[in-house]
Design an enzyme around this catalytic site. Structure first.
Site, short mmCIF file in Angstrom:
data_model
loop_
_atom_site.label_atom_id
_atom_site.label_comp_id
_atom_site.label_asym_id
_atom_site.label_seq_id
_atom_site.Cartn_x
_atom_site.Cartn_y
_atom_site.Cartn_z
N LYS A 182 0.81 -1.23 0.00
CA LYS A 182 0.00 0.00 0.00
C LYS A 182 0.84 1.28 0.00
O LYS A 182 0.38 2.31 -0.45
CB LYS A 182 -0.94 0.02 1.21
CG LYS A 182 -2.08 -0.98 1.12
CD LYS A 182 -2.97 -0.83 2.35
CE LYS A 182 -4.10 -1.82 2.34
NZ LYS A 182 -5.06 -1.55 3.41
N ASP A 228 -10.57 3.18 2.59
CA ASP A 228 -10.83 2.58 3.91
C ASP A 228 -11.67 3.47 4.83
O ASP A 228 -12.61 3.02 5.46
CB ASP A 228 -9.51 2.25 4.63
CG ASP A 228 -8.89 0.97 4.09
OD1 ASP A 228 -9.61 0.17 3.45
OD2 ASP A 228 -7.68 0.77 4.33
#
Ligand code: ATR
Length: 281
Positions: free
Chosen positions: A67, A103
């Site tokens: 990520k 998220d």
């Protein structure tokens, strides 16, 4: 058009994302596929990215451990993902890779789906337990929504302070120790557990003992294995409304899918279906 989508990461063989996104494609009536693209551990990251480019995916998700590593290879990054220093969704816009992080927004959507008025409580006081990547996304999404009081409790308090610093200004937020948080539960309308404590196989653990909670205060856990963590069981025993982690998984995916296709697909019974899948594992 036909959408070619994928997940990159390692290891990802057990990921639920193909099930989620292929269901979204079906529901939206779009042609395409979502596949796993596991990075070859015998090649460098750079080589893997080169091969990935050749696949010309319309979009892909990025998971652990890439990520952060993917960021230098993007052509553009969304300001929130940039602040978080982590990207989980990439959109291929005419050959240019644009990175996002879904998220935080996904979490907020999942909370509001379960408790539509949760965030409209006047002067809403929120406590985050944990200061890792997940906490960071949730913190920024909540501050973006205008909440000035989102406190963070963490074992390592400097990591919590670092999140507040990244936001630029602390607002009314403070940093607490885990022990302080445990004693202050009565102050909070929403308590969000984001640490890995209590995750299977350590399902008996909980980051705090839940007692003396605020009336109607919601307790939320982003862990989804087990579905009902020790933390949530304790909160439930105190009579608190609880919010399950597997719903965040679905809503962060919903938002990623929206970034790729422009379609916000309703989840309908997917929450129940995912619950069954997870219980069977
Ligand atoms: P993620 O990106 O999934 O949020 P992470 O970045 O590894 O995961 O963050 C893990 C979080 O769980 C951190 O807040 C970590 O606390 P520290 O910052 O002090 O390490 C917390 N955590 C993990 N194990 C813990 C433990 N045994 N006791 C207390 N906190 C723990």
């Amino acid at each position: 058009m036909e959408y070619h989508l994928a997940l990159i990461g390692y290891p990802i063989k057990h990921s639920l994302s193909p099930w989620i996104h292929n269901t979204f494609l079906n529901k939206a009536g779009l042609r395409g596929s979502y596949e796993l693209y596991e990075f070859d551990q015998l090649r460098s990251f750079e080589e893997n990215v080169k091969l990935l480019k050749n696949k010309k995916y319309d979009g892909f998700n990025v998971t652990v451990p890439y990520k952060q590593e993917i960021i230098p290879y993007l052509d553009e990054i969304d300001p929130i993902a940039d602040k978080m220093g982590a990207v989980n969704t990439v959109v291929n816009k005419h050959g240019r890779w644009v990175g996002y992080n879904t998220d935080g927004v996904g979490y907020v959507r999942s909370l509001e789906a379960a408790y539509p008025t949760a965030l409209s409580v006047e002067n809403c006081q929120i406590l985050l337990l944990g200061a890792g990547g997940a906490a960071r996304g949730i913190y920024f999404a909540l501050r973006e929504r205008g909440f000035s009081r989102v406190d963070i409790a963490n074992r390592t308090q400097t990591s919590a302070a670092a999140i507040l610093d990244l936001q630029g200004e602390w607002g009314d937020c403070t940093v607490l120790s885990i022990q302080e948080a445990e004693k202050a539960l009565k102050d909070y309308d929403i308590v969000i557990q984001t640490t890995s404590v209590g995750m299977r196989p350590n399902s008996k653990d909980s980051i705090i003992q839940v007692a003396h909670v605020k009336e109607k205060g919601i307790f939320s856990d982003i862990i989804y294995q087990p579905l009902k963590t020790n933390f949530l069981s304790q909160a439930e025993a105190e009579g608190a409304p609880i919010h399950f982690g597997h719903t965040m998984l679905l809503y962060q995916a919903q938002y990623a899918f929206e970034k790729w296709t422009g379609e916000r697909v309703p989840l309908d019974n997917m929450e129940e279906e995912l619950k069954l899948i997870l219980e069977g594992r």
